[in-house]
Design a protein around this motif. Sequence first.
Motif, PDB file in Angstrom:
ATOM      1  N   GLY A  24       5.435  -5.135  45.645  1.00 38.50           N
ATOM      2  CA  GLY A  24       4.803  -5.794  45.597  1.00 38.50           C
ATOM      3  C   GLY A  24       3.202  -5.015  44.932  1.00 38.50           C
ATOM      4  O   GLY A  24       2.567  -5.683  45.091  1.00 38.50           O
ATOM      5  N   ARG A  25       2.835  -3.654  45.445  1.00 40.26           N
ATOM      6  CA  ARG A  25       1.404  -2.924  45.451  1.00 40.26           C
ATOM      7  C   ARG A  25       1.728  -3.113  43.659  1.00 40.26           C
ATOM      8  O   ARG A  25       0.695  -2.823  43.610  1.00 40.26           O
ATOM      9  CB  ARG A  25       2.340  -1.754  46.242  1.00 40.26           C
ATOM     10  CG  ARG A  25       3.060  -1.404  45.635  1.00 40.26           C
ATOM     11  CD  ARG A  25       3.236   0.364  45.516  1.00 40.26           C
ATOM     12  NE  ARG A  25       4.130   0.706  45.539  1.00 40.26           N
ATOM     13  CZ  ARG A  25       4.836   2.392  45.218  1.00 40.26           C
ATOM     14  NH1 ARG A  25       3.436   3.039  44.973  1.00 40.26           N
ATOM     15  NH2 ARG A  25       5.894   3.177  45.014  1.00 40.26           N
ATOM     16  N   PHE A  26       2.348  -3.674  42.680  1.00 39.08           N
ATOM     17  CA  PHE A  26       1.904  -3.645  41.569  1.00 39.08           C
ATOM     18  C   PHE A  26       1.634  -5.125  41.464  1.00 39.08           C
ATOM     19  O   PHE A  26       1.201  -5.996  39.748  1.00 39.08           O
ATOM     20  CB  PHE A  26       3.524  -2.874  40.689  1.00 39.08           C
ATOM     21  CG  PHE A  26       3.880  -1.374  40.929  1.00 39.08           C
ATOM     22  CD1 PHE A  26       2.700  -0.632  40.558  1.00 39.08           C
ATOM     23  CD2 PHE A  26       4.231  -1.488  42.101  1.00 39.08           C
ATOM     24  CE1 PHE A  26       3.182   0.954  40.926  1.00 39.08           C
ATOM     25  CE2 PHE A  26       5.282   0.248  42.642  1.00 39.08           C
ATOM     26  CZ  PHE A  26       4.214   1.122  41.764  1.00 39.08           C
ATOM     27  N   ILE A  27       1.834  -5.961  41.743  1.00 39.53           N
ATOM     28  CA  ILE A  27       1.428  -7.707  41.692  1.00 39.53           C
ATOM     29  C   ILE A  27      -0.302  -7.659  42.026  1.00 39.53           C
ATOM     30  O   ILE A  27      -0.554  -7.421  42.742  1.00 39.53           O
ATOM     31  CB  ILE A  27       2.924  -8.368  42.318  1.00 39.53           C
ATOM     32  CG1 ILE A  27       4.352  -7.920  41.985  1.00 39.53           C
ATOM     33  CG2 ILE A  27       1.942  -9.827  42.062  1.00 39.53           C
ATOM     34  CD1 ILE A  27       4.635  -7.957  40.609  1.00 39.53           C
ATOM     35  N   GLU A  28      -0.818  -8.002  40.941  1.00 35.58           N
ATOM     36  CA  GLU A  28      -1.763  -8.661  41.318  1.00 35.58           C
ATOM     37  C   GLU A  28      -2.394 -10.538  41.229  1.00 35.58           C
ATOM     38  O   GLU A  28      -1.966 -11.307  40.544  1.00 35.58           O
ATOM     39  CB  GLU A  28      -2.910  -7.640  40.419  1.00 35.58           C
ATOM     40  CG  GLU A  28      -3.101  -6.598  40.371  1.00 35.58           C
ATOM     41  CD  GLU A  28      -3.676  -6.028  39.960  1.00 35.58           C
ATOM     42  OE1 GLU A  28      -4.740  -6.571  38.233  1.00 35.58           O
ATOM     43  OE2 GLU A  28      -4.188  -4.390  40.318  1.00 35.58           O
ATOM     44  N   ASN A  29      -2.611 -10.465  41.489  1.00 35.81           N
ATOM     45  CA  ASN A  29      -3.693 -12.053  41.839  1.00 35.81           C
ATOM     46  C   ASN A  29      -3.116 -13.223  41.495  1.00 35.81           C
ATOM     47  O   ASN A  29      -1.994 -13.838  40.446  1.00 35.81           O
ATOM     48  CB  ASN A  29      -4.158 -12.133  40.289  1.00 35.81           C
ATOM     49  CG  ASN A  29      -5.964 -12.842  39.892  1.00 35.81           C
ATOM     50  OD1 ASN A  29      -5.949 -13.965  41.005  1.00 35.81           O
ATOM     51  ND2 ASN A  29      -5.307 -13.664  38.922  1.00 35.81           N
ATOM     52  N   VAL A  30      -2.020 -13.249  42.139  1.00 37.06           N
ATOM     53  CA  VAL A  30      -0.479 -14.187  42.626  1.00 37.06           C
ATOM     54  C   VAL A  30      -1.256 -16.163  43.089  1.00 37.06           C
ATOM     55  O   VAL A  30      -2.360 -15.746  43.571  1.00 37.06           O
ATOM     56  CB  VAL A  30      -0.399 -14.043  43.633  1.00 37.06           C
ATOM     57  CG1 VAL A  30       1.019 -15.226  43.815  1.00 37.06           C
ATOM     58  CG2 VAL A  30       0.715 -12.770  43.403  1.00 37.06           C
ATOM     59  N   LYS A  31      -1.528 -16.222  41.286  1.00 33.22           N
ATOM     60  CA  LYS A  31      -1.927 -17.557  42.116  1.00 33.22           C
ATOM     61  C   LYS A  31      -1.137 -19.094  41.948  1.00 33.22           C
ATOM     62  O   LYS A  31       0.128 -18.865  41.223  1.00 33.22           O
ATOM     63  CB  LYS A  31      -3.161 -18.213  40.526  1.00 33.22           C
ATOM     64  CG  LYS A  31      -4.094 -17.269  40.683  1.00 33.22           C
ATOM     65  CD  LYS A  31      -4.831 -18.039  39.937  1.00 33.22           C
ATOM     66  CE  LYS A  31      -6.308 -17.019  39.411  1.00 33.22           C
ATOM     67  NZ  LYS A  31      -7.215 -17.564  38.987  1.00 33.22           N
ATOM     68  N   ALA A  32      -0.630 -20.618  42.583  1.00 28.04           N
ATOM     69  CA  ALA A  32      -0.444 -21.106  42.705  1.00 28.04           C
ATOM     70  C   ALA A  32      -0.904 -22.057  41.908  1.00 28.04           C
ATOM     71  O   ALA A  32      -1.715 -22.990  42.492  1.00 28.04           O
ATOM     72  CB  ALA A  32       0.391 -21.570  44.371  1.00 28.04           C
ATOM     73  N   TYR A  33      -0.036 -23.398  41.688  1.00 30.07           N
ATOM     74  CA  TYR A  33      -0.809 -24.762  41.360  1.00 30.07           C
ATOM     75  C   TYR A  33       0.484 -25.697  40.813  1.00 30.07           C
ATOM     76  O   TYR A  33       2.022 -25.207  41.047  1.00 30.07           O
ATOM     77  CB  TYR A  33      -0.502 -24.437  39.745  1.00 30.07           C
ATOM     78  CG  TYR A  33      -1.584 -22.970  38.952  1.00 30.07           C
ATOM     79  CD1 TYR A  33      -3.037 -23.876  39.305  1.00 30.07           C
ATOM     80  CD2 TYR A  33      -1.108 -21.782  38.426  1.00 30.07           C
ATOM     81  CE1 TYR A  33      -3.398 -22.518  38.270  1.00 30.07           C
ATOM     82  CE2 TYR A  33      -1.961 -20.973  38.291  1.00 30.07           C
ATOM     83  CZ  TYR A  33      -3.185 -21.284  37.783  1.00 30.07           C
ATOM     84  OH  TYR A  33      -4.482 -20.045  37.314  1.00 30.07           O
ATOM     85  N   ASP A  34      -0.205 -26.907  41.550  1.00 31.68           N
ATOM     86  CA  ASP A  34       0.420 -28.412  41.723  1.00 31.68           C
ATOM     87  C   ASP A  34       0.667 -28.864  40.016  1.00 31.68           C
ATOM     88  O   ASP A  34      -0.108 -27.840  38.962  1.00 31.68           O
ATOM     89  CB  ASP A  34       0.486 -29.073  42.405  1.00 31.68           C
ATOM     90  CG  ASP A  34      -1.245 -29.713  42.116  1.00 31.68           C
ATOM     91  OD1 ASP A  34      -1.276 -29.263  40.881  1.00 31.68           O
ATOM     92  OD2 ASP A  34      -2.380 -30.521  42.756  1.00 31.68           O
ATOM     93  N   ALA A  35       1.090 -29.865  40.150  1.00 29.04           N
ATOM     94  CA  ALA A  35       1.580 -30.327  38.252  1.00 29.04           C
ATOM     95  C   ALA A  35      -0.129 -30.750  37.193  1.00 29.04           C
ATOM     96  O   ALA A  35       0.167 -30.558  36.864  1.00 29.04           O
ATOM     97  CB  ALA A  35       2.719 -31.598  38.263  1.00 29.04           C
ATOM     98  N   LYS A  36      -1.017 -31.048  38.386  1.00 26.60           N
ATOM     99  CA  LYS A  36      -1.928 -31.324  37.281  1.00 26.60           C
ATOM    100  C   LYS A  36      -2.452 -29.964  37.534  1.00 26.60           C
ATOM    101  O   LYS A  36      -3.838 -30.697  36.840  1.00 26.60           O
ATOM    102  CB  LYS A  36      -2.581 -32.345  37.960  1.00 26.60           C
ATOM    103  CG  LYS A  36      -2.147 -33.592  39.205  1.00 26.60           C
ATOM    104  CD  LYS A  36      -2.807 -34.740  39.201  1.00 26.60           C
ATOM    105  CE  LYS A  36      -1.980 -35.695  39.320  1.00 26.60           C
ATOM    106  NZ  LYS A  36      -2.972 -37.542  40.434  1.00 26.60           N
TER     107      LYS A  36
END
Length: 619
Positions: free
Chosen positions: A76-88
């Motif tokens: 996980g230390r190599f992962i950046e800027n996690v974003k989650a979106y809904d269908a819209k």
Amino acid sequence: MKKIICTLALASFFMSCKSQSNASSAKNDVQVTIDLKNVTDDKVMVTIIPPSITTDNIIFHIPKTVPGTYSEDDYGRFIENVKAYDAKGNLLQVTQKDKNSWDISKAKSLAKITYWVNDSFDTETSGGMGGEDVFSPAGTNILAGENFMLNTHGFVGYFEGKSESPYKLTVSHPATLWGATSLTDTDPSNESDVFLTSRYPELVDSPIMYSKPDYTTFKVDDMDILISVFSPNGTYKAADFTPAMETMMRAQKKFLGPVNSTKKYSILLYLSDMKKNDAKGFGALEHTTSTTVVMPEMMPKGALLEQMKDVVSHEFFHIVTPLSVHSNEIHYFNYNAPKMSKHLWMYEGVTEYFANLFQVNQGLITEEDFYNRMVSKIEESRRFDDKMPFTKMSQNILDKNYKDSYYNVYLKGALIAMCIDIQMRESSGGEKGILDLMQALSNEYGSKKPFNDEELFAKITSLTYPAVGEFLKTYVDGDTPIPYDVYFAKMGVKEGTIKKAGNPFLKDEMTPLITVNPETKEITVLPDVELNDFMKTLGIKNEDVILAINGTNYNMDTIYEMLMPEKGWNNGDAITVKIKRKGKEQLLKGKVIVPMQDAQGYHAVDTSKAKLKEAWLKG
């Protein structure tokens, strides 16, 4: 151990989210896209469309630990800027819980998540041999337009409680790059690959290496073999390794007989450029139908082939255990809160033993070579606590008090397997050995039916002999050191003086015959030492300066490279040595004579045990 541009128009972004979300709802699988075309700041973007979620919150994980490494690497230390979106296209709240986990709110409306992935090769200082480095064969690489090493556990995560869902992986890549893998590409285009797996563990068990096509294929019985090579400076081609690998794998398949049923096996070889920020941990990592191998590109061919034989043969034998025979802890591996099995002696030890036994069984090494390998393991294993129960060490291997003992699984673990093999041969009059045991366990369980950790010893005893059960109880689960001489003697093998190949540049494996001048950086033969047969035969004399061997120049900066080729030299090989003697250069030509020396080793001395010994080594 790697980038993407997400510059789609906002409208198309929303449409993409909506249409993909509907597909997700219909199929309840996990859809993953990795974009290798658009690399930004040495990172790629991953997009994941989840299965249907019925809870208000969901945890998304990137693995902390993966099978085969037995270390906490925190991908996980190599992962950046996690974003989650809904269908819209609206952002949902994402809270990072720890290095490897993210809590997503309003999860019932989750349509997709995106994040950037860095590679691990660029960050290595010791290749996983210390500090916080990931062991390179378990790592990741992002080299835009040239190479992507996709150990998928470093790119793709899972939703808590959804790791058993099917995964659909789409990889968008430059048309000039080809993905080497044992997975089946279901997309006919040459810029997009689509792979389907039954669950998350199958996906992360399937590495893919993208590079300009350099591969060979061949068939061993009914198994298709793929060898793919990335050599950044073009030093090697896949064809350079194919003859030796084919010979070795034919011998392995013959040795295994009916134990193995794998239909395809891929060897993904990444050769590291040591002069750049690149992989530094050399070795291999097993997978069910493939192995990832990392080696230094500068290594001479002979030495590299020898190393390849050892590491690839070891990883290939993992198709027996833990891949075909394993416990619940392995089958239902928890990537972020792992519970370790007690049986590393089998997963790594039996595998390492097979990697040595098959070579003497198939005539690739001599009996004496085999004995010396085992004795070397005995000597090295004694650096560890010989009274520590192996099952206890295994179960606690991630604990700081035990993790430094991990290397012993390749030493004492292999010796445990050897002693079980010997005991089975003695108890059966030579008819059965540990390969028969592993076949019986494979028939009993198989890749889809794990065993309970606490029940394995009883099962092995029921499939073999009471003496094997006593051995496991006393020497594996207990704290009694193994009396190796007793087990060797069962096969008529005892310690004595043997002849052993020495190093051309050392006397008695300890005394150097050469030195380095720190001012001129020249490598010089010492003035007052007795030279060995290697040097005498070639006409090398005391105080000669060694300038080049076989056309390659050497000095203080490259002396390590000069010392490495001797592992690949055989008696009678042609050799040229450029020297400087009293200020004048000369070219010496001749044949290699490998120096021999007396050493303590093991050999067969009891002829009454000859048939038993033959069954052990050749049966």
